[in-house]
Design a protein around this motif. Sequence first.
Motif, mmCIF file in Angstrom:
data_model
loop_
_atom_site.group_PDB
_atom_site.id
_atom_site.type_symbol
_atom_site.label_atom_id
_atom_site.label_comp_id
_atom_site.label_asym_id
_atom_site.label_seq_id
_atom_site.Cartn_x
_atom_site.Cartn_y
_atom_site.Cartn_z
ATOM 1 N N GLY A 120 0.823 -1.215 0.000
ATOM 2 C CA GLY A 120 0.000 0.000 0.000
ATOM 3 C C GLY A 120 0.849 1.254 0.000
ATOM 4 N N TYR A 134 -6.487 6.078 -3.167
ATOM 5 C CA TYR A 134 -7.397 5.437 -2.215
ATOM 6 C C TYR A 134 -7.069 3.956 -2.044
ATOM 7 N N LEU A 135 -6.696 3.285 -3.119
ATOM 8 C CA LEU A 135 -6.328 1.864 -3.038
ATOM 9 C C LEU A 135 -5.111 1.673 -2.132
ATOM 10 N N LEU A 137 -3.977 3.744 0.154
ATOM 11 C CA LEU A 137 -4.306 4.170 1.516
ATOM 12 C C LEU A 137 -5.054 3.075 2.274
ATOM 13 N N GLU A 138 -6.038 2.437 1.625
ATOM 14 C CA GLU A 138 -6.815 1.403 2.307
ATOM 15 C C GLU A 138 -5.992 0.149 2.561
ATOM 16 N N SER A 141 -4.150 1.049 5.683
ATOM 17 C CA SER A 141 -5.040 1.184 6.837
ATOM 18 C C SER A 141 -5.546 -0.159 7.335
ATOM 19 N N LEU A 142 -6.060 -0.998 6.442
ATOM 20 C CA LEU A 142 -6.622 -2.283 6.859
ATOM 21 C C LEU A 142 -5.554 -3.185 7.470
ATOM 22 N N TYR A 145 -4.785 -1.775 11.022
ATOM 23 C CA TYR A 145 -5.804 -2.104 12.024
ATOM 24 C C TYR A 145 -5.541 -3.495 12.612
ATOM 25 N N SER A 169 -11.866 4.869 9.650
ATOM 26 C CA SER A 169 -12.952 4.732 8.673
ATOM 27 C C SER A 169 -13.612 6.081 8.409
ATOM 28 N N SER A 172 -11.225 8.039 6.218
ATOM 29 C CA SER A 172 -11.256 7.531 4.843
ATOM 30 C C SER A 172 -12.522 7.993 4.138
ATOM 31 N N LEU A 176 -12.624 10.203 0.798
ATOM 32 C CA LEU A 176 -13.335 9.716 -0.380
ATOM 33 C C LEU A 176 -14.421 10.704 -0.812
ATOM 34 N N LYS A 222 -4.344 10.941 8.445
ATOM 35 C CA LYS A 222 -3.317 9.953 8.124
ATOM 36 C C LYS A 222 -1.936 10.416 8.585
#
Length: 481
Positions: A120, A134-135, A137-138, A141-142, A145, A169, A172, A176, A222
């Motif tokens: 990421g 966004y891809l 970043l997620e 993030s995921l 977590y 969330s 994000s 978005l 972030k």
Amino acid sequence: MNNLNMMLAASEVWVLTMACVILVVDLFLVKERRGIIHMLAMLTLVFAAIITLRSDYASVGSETAVGFGGSFIDDPMGDVLKLFSFLTLGIVYIYSKFYLRQFRMFRADFYSLSLFALLGVMLLISANSLVMVYLGLELISLSSYALVAFDRDSRIGSEAAMKYFVLGSMASGMLLYGMSMIYGATGTMDLNQVSQAVKVIGSNDPLLVFGLVFMVAGLAFKLGVVPFHMWIPDVYQGAPVATTLFISSVPKLAAFAMAFRLLQTGLGDMHADWSQMLTILAVLSIVLGNLAAIAQTNIKRMLAYSTISHMGFVLMGLLPGTAAGFGAGLFYVIVYSLMSTAGFGMVILLSANGVEADKLDDFKGLNQRNSWYAAIMAMVMFSMAGVPVFVGFFAKWMVIKAAIDAGYMWLAIIAVVFSVVGAFYYLRVVKLMYFDEPLMESNIEAPVDFRAALSLNGILMLGLGIFSSSLIALCLASFGA
């Protein structure tokens, strides 16, 4: 998937492949042989660095190459950030192996999750479209977590992970939402085309302004700057030190790239708008971060508030919107990642018998127990405080100079004043190590690779300060300064 695309994304494909391989290999390993996973993860980083060096922008005949329909970019800044991401994660792995074995958490999912997070980071560094941002970043993030909740038996860790997930969330969602507004106003998600559309539409378009506000809010979360900093102290304290070590270093490199791609590449013509917001965020972060850190007795929380103030300095490099400012910000975020790994590496070193050394009192009398480790921690603290000769001083000096050159004299004065205020809590750690009596007399033991990496990491605080010109020149050259 033509040859150019594969060449540009070769290191990303390699990291993705190895993250999946590590997951599969672990299924066939007995517990006693999980050291192989560590070796595979380290080899992943080594070959990713080699691939990045061999397939960088020079190999395609220009300084910047774009692939995947314009959504992926390979440029000097991206290469520098990727290489330091590999270096930083390699240091994290060396420190974490010792910690995870001590606390009986040595499992392959730490390595696979961190490699997915690295993927990421790499995608975010090379993002040239809103979708790719966004891809990346997620993915970070995921994975983060899950890493925060890595210790399944820790109540405080589960609580921290839940807070991080809920707040992350929301951030994000705001990001978005801002991106959707930018897309609605410009009709494109390609950042270069967004920039061209902004020139035509004009920076005063209400939809663009609202989109910018929401994007800056998500970006601020972030980075962990005030007033979107609430998650940092709780997550840093609640997560296992190995996870805190990772979160405090590698993702910060990606956050800098994300800020540059979104604000400068995509919305550079709205500099007058986003620079005002960054100025407010920088001032609040430097002031609150340093003041709140003074009151902490837990070193993980102290370093968490320290992170907030350091990210304020990174924003100071971004807000002028000049090549010199971006180069200064890049240098600062690289230096900070190295300082952070060394600081949390010392916390891991002193942790033993299933108990983390996360209290300031755990550093009392460290010089009497081991003078070399006390010297390493002292160099790290001096560098974070910005004491001359150490590399942290030159990092702060560069961003302050960039702010002054851009006309932000008042901001530079605030930064200098609160750097002096912040020196108090860094020097307090030095005082505890050298002038207080130790709470325990036990020997400090660690594997050879851990001791070697920590020693090199500490020496870099001084070495990069004395010989900082090459790294500074590299960072400035990444932006053509």
